[in-house]
Write an enzyme that holds these catalytic residues in place. Structure first.
Site, mmCIF file in Angstrom:
data_model
loop_
_atom_site.group_PDB
_atom_site.id
_atom_site.type_symbol
_atom_site.label_atom_id
_atom_site.label_comp_id
_atom_site.label_asym_id
_atom_site.label_seq_id
_atom_site.Cartn_x
_atom_site.Cartn_y
_atom_site.Cartn_z
ATOM 1 N N GLU A 53 -5.352 -14.092 79.336
ATOM 2 C CA GLU A 53 -3.887 -14.129 79.530
ATOM 3 C C GLU A 53 -3.514 -14.725 80.886
ATOM 4 O O GLU A 53 -2.502 -14.342 81.475
ATOM 5 C CB GLU A 53 -3.281 -12.736 79.375
ATOM 6 C CG GLU A 53 -2.897 -12.397 77.963
ATOM 7 C CD GLU A 53 -2.161 -13.525 77.276
ATOM 8 O OE1 GLU A 53 -1.339 -14.174 77.937
ATOM 9 O OE2 GLU A 53 -2.420 -13.760 76.090
HETATM 10 C C1 LIG Z 1 -13.229 -12.346 75.927
HETATM 11 C C2 LIG Z 1 -12.168 -13.396 75.942
HETATM 12 C C3 LIG Z 1 -11.083 -13.276 75.093
HETATM 13 C C4 LIG Z 1 -10.093 -14.274 75.072
HETATM 14 N N1 LIG Z 1 -9.078 -14.199 74.156
HETATM 15 C C5 LIG Z 1 -8.259 -15.278 73.991
HETATM 16 C C6 LIG Z 1 -7.333 -15.337 72.894
HETATM 17 O O1 LIG Z 1 -7.220 -14.404 72.100
HETATM 18 N N2 LIG Z 1 -6.583 -16.476 72.736
HETATM 19 C C7 LIG Z 1 -6.689 -17.527 73.578
HETATM 20 O O2 LIG Z 1 -5.997 -18.515 73.375
HETATM 21 N N3 LIG Z 1 -7.552 -17.506 74.631
HETATM 22 C C8 LIG Z 1 -8.335 -16.411 74.848
HETATM 23 N N4 LIG Z 1 -9.237 -16.387 75.885
HETATM 24 C C9 LIG Z 1 -9.286 -17.508 76.801
HETATM 25 C C10 LIG Z 1 -8.744 -17.171 78.190
HETATM 26 O O3 LIG Z 1 -7.344 -17.032 78.133
HETATM 27 C C11 LIG Z 1 -9.207 -18.281 79.141
HETATM 28 O O4 LIG Z 1 -10.612 -18.098 79.324
HETATM 29 C C12 LIG Z 1 -8.487 -18.232 80.466
HETATM 30 O O5 LIG Z 1 -7.124 -18.571 80.316
HETATM 31 C C13 LIG Z 1 -9.112 -19.177 81.508
HETATM 32 O O6 LIG Z 1 -9.345 -20.450 80.976
HETATM 33 P P1 LIG Z 1 -10.806 -21.094 81.118
HETATM 34 O O7 LIG Z 1 -11.801 -20.108 80.642
HETATM 35 O O8 LIG Z 1 -10.798 -22.423 80.496
HETATM 36 O O9 LIG Z 1 -11.017 -21.234 82.681
HETATM 37 P P2 LIG Z 1 -10.518 -22.461 83.558
HETATM 38 O O10 LIG Z 1 -9.116 -22.805 83.246
HETATM 39 O O11 LIG Z 1 -11.540 -23.517 83.512
HETATM 40 O O12 LIG Z 1 -10.541 -21.778 85.009
HETATM 41 C C14 LIG Z 1 -11.722 -21.698 85.828
HETATM 42 C C15 LIG Z 1 -11.308 -21.248 87.239
HETATM 43 O O13 LIG Z 1 -10.397 -22.214 87.789
HETATM 44 C C16 LIG Z 1 -9.211 -21.583 88.203
HETATM 45 N N5 LIG Z 1 -8.069 -22.480 87.988
HETATM 46 C C17 LIG Z 1 -7.798 -23.283 86.938
HETATM 47 N N6 LIG Z 1 -6.639 -23.924 87.118
HETATM 48 C C18 LIG Z 1 -6.139 -23.502 88.306
HETATM 49 C C19 LIG Z 1 -4.962 -23.768 89.049
HETATM 50 N N7 LIG Z 1 -4.012 -24.582 88.590
HETATM 51 N N8 LIG Z 1 -4.786 -23.122 90.230
HETATM 52 C C20 LIG Z 1 -5.699 -22.257 90.699
HETATM 53 N N9 LIG Z 1 -6.838 -21.965 90.031
HETATM 54 C C21 LIG Z 1 -7.039 -22.566 88.856
HETATM 55 C C22 LIG Z 1 -9.101 -20.308 87.358
HETATM 56 O O14 LIG Z 1 -8.324 -19.321 88.012
HETATM 57 C C23 LIG Z 1 -10.576 -19.911 87.252
HETATM 58 O O15 LIG Z 1 -10.964 -19.197 88.407
HETATM 59 C C24 LIG Z 1 -10.202 -15.375 75.955
HETATM 60 C C25 LIG Z 1 -11.296 -15.475 76.838
HETATM 61 C C26 LIG Z 1 -12.281 -14.520 76.815
HETATM 62 C C27 LIG Z 1 -13.469 -14.702 77.734
#
Ligand SMILES: Cc1cc2nc3c(=O)[nH]c(=O)nc-3n(C[C@H](O)[C@H](O)[C@H](O)COP(=O)(O)OP(=O)(O)OC[C@H]3O[C@@H](n4cnc5c(N)ncnc54)[C@H](O)[C@@H]3O)c2cc1C
Length: 562
Positions: free
Chosen positions: A404
């Site tokens: 989220e």
């Molecule tokens: C167990 C689990 C359940 C989930 N459930 C759902 C679900 O039901 N539906 C769904 O759609 N998604 C779901 N997700 C996905 C989750 O919402 C994403 O993993 C999360 O939003 C982060 O995206 P990412 O993993 O691609 O990380 P990335 O976006 O690659 O982020 C990696 C790092 O970079 C940082 N970062 C990225 N952009 C910026 C910025 N602009 N400024 C500062 N820092 C930044 C982040 O804070 C983080 O530290 C789930 C994930 C998990 C692991």
């Protein structure tokens, strides 16, 4: 693992004395909410949480959800628990009556949801399909396609990390899916929202053929093992049949309604796990015998007598109570934003809610992780051993600051959309309200109140200075503001939590002077607020320095120097 016991006494106190349950009950549409009804709901949900959900928590963590040929089998006992959950009407507590729900305000559903999450973080269903391999924090990169076909659309693409994307609890699953139509503009302005069922549904409501959507696998994770996290494939054959929600290209705007509710709910997960970890650590600290008491004697004593263990327990208790108070106050403001008779009152409350959502989400989840980690420390080596259950709370809590929207994303939202964009207007209203509480502390008797006031006053000043600095700096050095965004979110969480603890201490002192109610509870409230002031609020001025002065250090190295 100790079984969960709902903290109904503290919940009732916060609802009545801090969140203003009686005022909510006077709002149009909330008249049915009496203290008696709320008491009954809390008692019944506590029974379900302790009797049904909590006993499943550990075995379900050990067993996990299992994937086989596109189907997901949830752990033993989940199906039966879900049946009871639905039969009891708990899934529809907040839903409008016209759709079969109970239409209860947020102030009532919030403590109930806290209980479910404390008892078992893995029992939630419902799917939001946003994330794709290349689109996580940045949803502008969503690629899933939606092609119009008559009155519906065909959806093609892959979604990852979808919580409960597939399971065996309900006869159908309704997916909310973000996708792009072929001629949509680039970026977030070209995203639409679709409803895509697992099974198609006939006009008479009967379940039809399987839609072209399947679960390709589920993830192996650090925590919430019972909650299946699915890779979803849409449109492998003819395209998954989906229906547009609202208008094309406004999908993210609609999804944000759900996401704000979900962000608040994930904030409650931080609170809920902190409560559970605290209960577990407290039970252990009373039983574990180790080392002699510092006050003398040869007898080895329960570890709760050692000052450092006390400090850990107090930090767990104080932060949990502060998170609860803030979350319930925000829940009440959500009800006022919805039901307040005049437009101006609704808008004022909505602005407060908007400001608080990233704080409740970001601060409560990060604090929940800290509290769960402290819970392990209280156990010593046994905390690191799975048998006690303390480790599961930390493993489960760890996802809450990621999904989220990570804490970084919440903090960006807080400094940008919620503060800089409106020149800090709502934040200033909040610090003004804090100053009014500070003034009340100034007229209250006793050392505890004087010390709470001193720490609170310095913490408010720190928050005010940061807000002014953000408003001034955002336009000319945006990176400096973002470099301190997460420390600022933490500062705001600590100060807002302290605000509620200060209010709680004032109420407790008043009740004690009236000679009414539970003396021991009120005395503990004042002492806990004092602990919060001395140990948490004192961090705010230091964080202010980090925020205002620390940006240069964050960006000082060239990428090659890492
Ligand atoms: C167990 C689990 C359940 C989930 N459930 C759902 C679900 O039901 N539906 C769904 O759609 N998604 C779901 N997700 C996905 C989750 O919402 C994403 O993993 C999360 O939003 C982060 O995206 P990412 O993993 O691609 O990380 P990335 O976006 O690659 O982020 C990696 C790092 O970079 C940082 N970062 C990225 N952009 C910026 C910025 N602009 N400024 C500062 N820092 C930044 C982040 O804070 C983080 O530290 C789930 C994930 C998990 C692991």
């Amino acid at each position: 693992m100790s079984e969960y016991k709902a903290p109904i006494r503290d919940m009732q106190f916060v609802l009545k004395e801090l969140a203003g349950l009686d005022d909510i009950a006077k709002l149009p549409g909330c008249e049915e909410v009496t203290a008696e009804l709320v008491g009954q709901i809390l008692e019944e949900s506590a029974k379900f949480a302790s009797g049904v959900l909590s006993p499943l928590n550990k075995p379900a963590d050990e067993e996990g959800s299992k994937w086989e040929n596109g189907e997901v089998r949830t752990p033993k006992g989940f199906k039966e628990a879900y049946k009871q959950f639905v039969a009891g009407g708990w899934n529809a507590l907040q839903a409008p009556a016209e759709y079969g729900g109970q239409d209860l305000p947020k102030i009532v559903s919030t403590p109930v949801i806290e209980m479910w999450k404390s008892a078992n973080l893995s029992t939630w269903t419902g799917t939001m399909n946003l994330t794709e391999p290349q689109a996580g924090s940045d949803l502008a990169l969503v690629k899933t396609r939606a092609v119009r076909e008559g009155d519906h659309y065909r959806i093609y693409g892959q979604k990852i990390f979808i919580t409960y994307g597939e399971h065996d609890l309900a006869e159908n699953i309704v997916h909310m899916v973000l996708a792009r139509t072929p001629d949509a503009p680039e970026g977030v302005r070209g995203i639409s929202l679709f409803v895509v069922p697992k099974f198609l549904v006939g006009k008479d409501g009967s379940r039809g053929a399987r839609n072209d959507v399947k679960c390709a696998s589920i993830e192996h994770k650090l925590g919430i093992h019972a909650s299946p996290t699915a890779v979803m494939i849409y449109g492998e054959k003819d395209g998954a049949l989906g229906h547009l929600v609202g208008e094309e290209n406004r999908g993210l705007e609609y999804m944000f309604i759900m996401m704000n509710a979900a962000r608040f709910a994930v904030g409650l997960e931080g609170l809920a796990l902190a409560e559970r970890a605290y209960q577990q650590a407290l039970g252990y600290a009373k039983e574990r015998i180790q080392s002699r008491d510092l006050s003398g004697g040869d007898k080895v004593v329960p570890i709760i007598r050692h000052p450092d263990v006390r400090r850990m327990l107090m930090s767990m208790k104080a932060q949990t109570e502060a998170m609860r108070a803030l979350a319930y106050v925000v829940a009440a403001a959500m009800d006022e934003a919805h039901h307040y008779p005049d437009k101006e009152g609704r808008a004022r409350n909505q602005a407060f809610v908007d400001l608080m959502i990233p704080i409740v989400k970001g601060w409560s989840t990060e604090t929940g992780i800290d509290v769960a980690s402290t819970g392990i420390q209280v156990h010593g080596g046994m905390g690191f051993i799975e048998e006690t259950g303390a480790a599961q709370y930390l493993r489960d809590a760890r996802i809450t600051s990621i999904y989220e929207g990570t804490t970084g994303i919440q903090a960006n939202d807080l400094v940008g959309r919620k503060i800089a964009r409106e020149g800090g207007a709502t934040a200033k209203e909040v610090t003004n309200a804090m100053r009014a509480v500070e003034a009340q502390l100034g007229s209250a008797a006793g050392d505890d109140m004087a010390e709470i006031r001193a720490a609170f006053s310095a913490a408010i000043t720190a928050a005010e200075e940061c807000v002014s600095w953000i408003v001034v700096t955002y336009g000319n050095d945006i990176k400096a503001v973002h470099a301190g965004a997460v420390p600022f979110l933490k500062l705001m969480g600590i100060v807002c939590g302290g605000w509620q603890m200060a209010r709680a201490a004032l109420v407790a002192q008043r009740r004690l002077s009236e000679g009414k109610g539970d003396k021991s509870f009120y005395e503990a409230k004042i002492k806990t607020a004092r602990f919060y002031a001395d140990h948490l609020l004192t961090q705010a001025p230091a964080l202010r320095n980090t925020i205002v002065r620390g940006a240069a250090g964050v960006m000082a190295l060239a990428e090659e120097q890492f």
